[in-house]
Design a protein around this motif. Structure first.
Motif, PDB file in Angstrom:
ATOM      1  N   VAL A 225       0.939  -1.215  -0.017  1.00 38.24           N
ATOM      2  CA  VAL A 225      -0.190  -0.123  -0.030  1.00 38.24           C
ATOM      3  C   VAL A 225       0.906   1.222  -0.046  1.00 38.24           C
ATOM      4  O   VAL A 225       0.669   2.398  -0.617  1.00 38.24           O
ATOM      5  CB  VAL A 225      -1.008   0.149   1.302  1.00 38.24           C
ATOM      6  N   ALA A 226       2.014   1.127   0.827  1.00 35.32           N
ATOM      7  CA  ALA A 226       2.907   2.343   0.894  1.00 35.32           C
ATOM      8  C   ALA A 226       3.584   2.547  -0.337  1.00 35.32           C
ATOM      9  O   ALA A 226       3.964   3.878  -0.533  1.00 35.32           O
ATOM     10  CB  ALA A 226       3.903   2.403   2.181  1.00 35.32           C
ATOM     11  N   THR A 227       3.814   1.651  -1.176  1.00 38.84           N
ATOM     12  CA  THR A 227       4.630   1.866  -2.337  1.00 38.84           C
ATOM     13  C   THR A 227       3.822   2.012  -3.503  1.00 38.84           C
ATOM     14  O   THR A 227       4.234   2.261  -4.661  1.00 38.84           O
ATOM     15  CB  THR A 227       5.759   0.773  -2.526  1.00 38.84           C
ATOM     16  N   ASN A 228       2.554   1.557  -3.509  1.00 42.70           N
ATOM     17  CA  ASN A 228       1.921   1.694  -4.631  1.00 42.70           C
ATOM     18  C   ASN A 228       1.545   3.250  -5.152  1.00 42.70           C
ATOM     19  O   ASN A 228       1.186   3.980  -4.435  1.00 42.70           O
ATOM     20  CB  ASN A 228       0.420   1.059  -4.506  1.00 42.70           C
ATOM     21  N   MET A 229       1.304   3.217  -6.550  1.00 43.38           N
ATOM     22  CA  MET A 229       1.249   4.578  -7.238  1.00 43.38           C
ATOM     23  C   MET A 229      -0.355   4.967  -6.946  1.00 43.38           C
ATOM     24  O   MET A 229      -1.242   4.082  -7.256  1.00 43.38           O
ATOM     25  CB  MET A 229       1.467   4.491  -8.563  1.00 43.38           C
ATOM     26  N   PRO A 230      -0.881   6.030  -6.543  1.00 39.97           N
ATOM     27  CA  PRO A 230      -2.295   6.383  -6.479  1.00 39.97           C
ATOM     28  C   PRO A 230      -3.118   6.404  -7.740  1.00 39.97           C
ATOM     29  O   PRO A 230      -4.319   6.083  -7.642  1.00 39.97           O
ATOM     30  CB  PRO A 230      -2.202   7.942  -5.807  1.00 39.97           C
ATOM     31  N   TRP A 231      -2.444   6.364  -8.908  1.00 38.50           N
ATOM     32  CA  TRP A 231      -3.221   6.279 -10.237  1.00 38.50           C
ATOM     33  C   TRP A 231      -3.543   4.867 -10.260  1.00 38.50           C
ATOM     34  O   TRP A 231      -4.301   4.424 -11.290  1.00 38.50           O
ATOM     35  CB  TRP A 231      -2.636   6.933 -11.218  1.00 38.50           C
TER      36      TRP A 231
END
Length: 477
Positions: free
Chosen positions: A391-397
């Motif tokens: 979750v912390a490293t995933n891109m918001p898009w």
């Protein structure tokens, strides 16, 4: 003295080009860097900086160096100062090099997972119209950036303008059709709509292309867009016939002639990865492994044959390999081959270390795979750590992947009777998402999670397993 310096710089750039053609990139970069240190006119100074950035961007993995030189060149070439000895500004004199730098920077930002950074180059589109090849390239990159931000309005506007401009010239009408097909992809991907009239219009336009090889390339691009849309909506089985046709077209030996969209070997690899995913989702694990091996061979063959790929193309090939590895890792986990699954994951991580640009998409997926592995080994604490890292490293898009992560976390919380944390995920996997959340596959997963939640809370009447089975039939699973 400056005129002399210009001649020296020109000779050093010529030497850099000589080494580039021999694929001695380090020597080429040294010559280009040396040229930038010579006392010379402003135009030549900027040109040497631009050429250095271009070498770093196209032929090395040193993305920070590429960005540094290309940004410096782009900003200097955007100056409105008058060029000595002319009546023109630096902005006008260096137009072609400035637009080329803009394209490479846009490509760099997309590779790094920063689509919002591409928006700044839309201001160059109007100026680029007199150079169709650069205008087309920059417009497609800006549209891709808008798609990355999930801004359908901007993406459609850019593609509509591009199609209008390209339609004005006979020699660019082919590219106008590519813009039309890309517009369909934006509509399907972001707006979940596929207008029948547009489909019919595209089919007629493609069939009317006189040159056979140009038409074949266009058909393959159109099929790739359709496959992407099928993948988005979860219609994997429906795509089988399309993949077969696409693979047959890719075998045409003369496909390299005319306006070319994709290399036949690359198209074969693409079809193999799609087929691998299809076989995995239909629980045909043996055939999934078979097509994974085919895909790896095609990707290796393509990479070895094409030493000088543009960074965007090279990245696409590596991402394709990473997607194949990700699917294979899950296949091996299902087969209870944990050692082999870890080896595939290790290969995926090694590729990310070698090519840092893959980390934007790859790191969160690697954390997800490790979390699934920890769940399999009944280590809930480690699984939660890995899911949180994803979750912390995933891109918001990346909305689809974010929702998939939420599903895994939801199952983890249900498994450990942590109701409060489960309800915290309501925005991502709540009841409101049951009929609107993501792909058909995702909706089936969401319905399973909520049915399980109802069952664990002794609400048997709310389990809705009948609705779940209806969704599964819709998904063609």
């Amino acid at each position: 003295m400056v005129a002399n310096g210009d001649q020296i710089a020109q000779q050093m750039l010529a030497m850099a080009e000589y080494f580039r053609q021999r694929y001695e990139i380090r020597r080429a970069i040294k010559c280009s860097l040396g040229a930038s240190k010579v006392a010379q006119s402003d135009c030549f100074k900027i040109l040497t900086v631009h050429q250095t950035g271009k070498l770093y961007h196209l032929y090395t993995h040193e993305s920070e160096q590429a960005e540094k030189f290309l940004k410096l060149a782009y900003h200097q070439m955007s100056s409105t100062a008058m060029v000595e000895g002319t009546q023109q500004t630096m902005y006008d004199v260096m137009r072609e090099y400035r637009l080329e730098a803009a394209c490479m920077l846009a490509e760099h930002h997309l590779t790094e997972g920063l689509p919002s950074e591409v928006a700044v180059f839309t201001k160059d589109l109007a100026d680029a119209r007199i150079l169709p090849h650069l205008y087309t390239r920059l417009a497609f990159l800006c549209a891709e950036g808008a798609m990355g931000e999930r801004n359908s309005q901007n993406a459609l506007r850019i593609l509509d303008e591009l199609r209008f401009v390209l339609d004005q010239r006979q020699e660019t009408k082919v590219l106008a059709t590519y813009a039309m097909i890309s517009r369909l992809h934006v509509q399907a991907h972001l707006l979940q709509e596929v207008p029948q009239k547009e489909l019919e219009n595209i089919a007629r336009t493609v069939e009317a292309v006189p040159d056979e090889m140009t038409r074949l390339n266009m058909q393959i691009y159109y099929m790739c867009v359709q496959l992407a849309n099928f993948a988005d909506t979860g219609m994997v089985r429906t795509s089988k016939g399309l993949m077969k046709t696409m693979q047959q077209l890719a075998q045409v030996k003369t496909l390299n002639r005319g306006f070319r969209w994709g290399d036949p070997t690359y198209i074969t690899a693409l079809v193999c990865v799609f087929t691998q995913t299809s076989m995995f989702q239909n629980c045909n694990r043996e055939r999934a492994i078979k097509y994974y091996n085919h895909a790896c061979r095609s990707i290796k063959d393509y990479s070895e044959r094409s030493r000088t790929l543009e960074s965007g193309v090279a990245n696409s090939v590596r991402r394709l390999k990473m997607l194949a590895d990700e699917t294979m890792c899950q296949t091996k986990m299902i087969n209870c081959e944990l050692t082999s699954a870890c080896e595939t994951l290790h290969e995926m991580l090694s590729d990310m270390n070698t090519h840092p640009a893959l980390q934007v998409m790859g790191v969160p997926r690697a954390h997800l795979l490790l979390g699934i592995l920890a769940l399999y080994l009944e280590n809930s604490d480690q699984a939660e750590k890995q899911f949180n890292a994803a979750v912390a490293t995933n891109m918001p898009w990346d909305a689809h992947f974010s929702q998939l992560l939420a599903c895994h976390r939801g199952l983890l919380y249900l498994q450990n009777a942590r109701q409060a944390e489960f309800y915290d995920l309501d925005d991502e996997i709540g009841v409101s998402k049951l009929n609107t959340g993501g792909t058909l596959h995702m909706r089936a997963i969401l319905k399973f999670i909520h049915a399980l939640h109802a069952y664990l809370n002794n609400k048997v009447n709310d389990c809705s397993f009948e609705k779940l089975m209806n969704t599964i039939r819709e998904c063609e699973l």
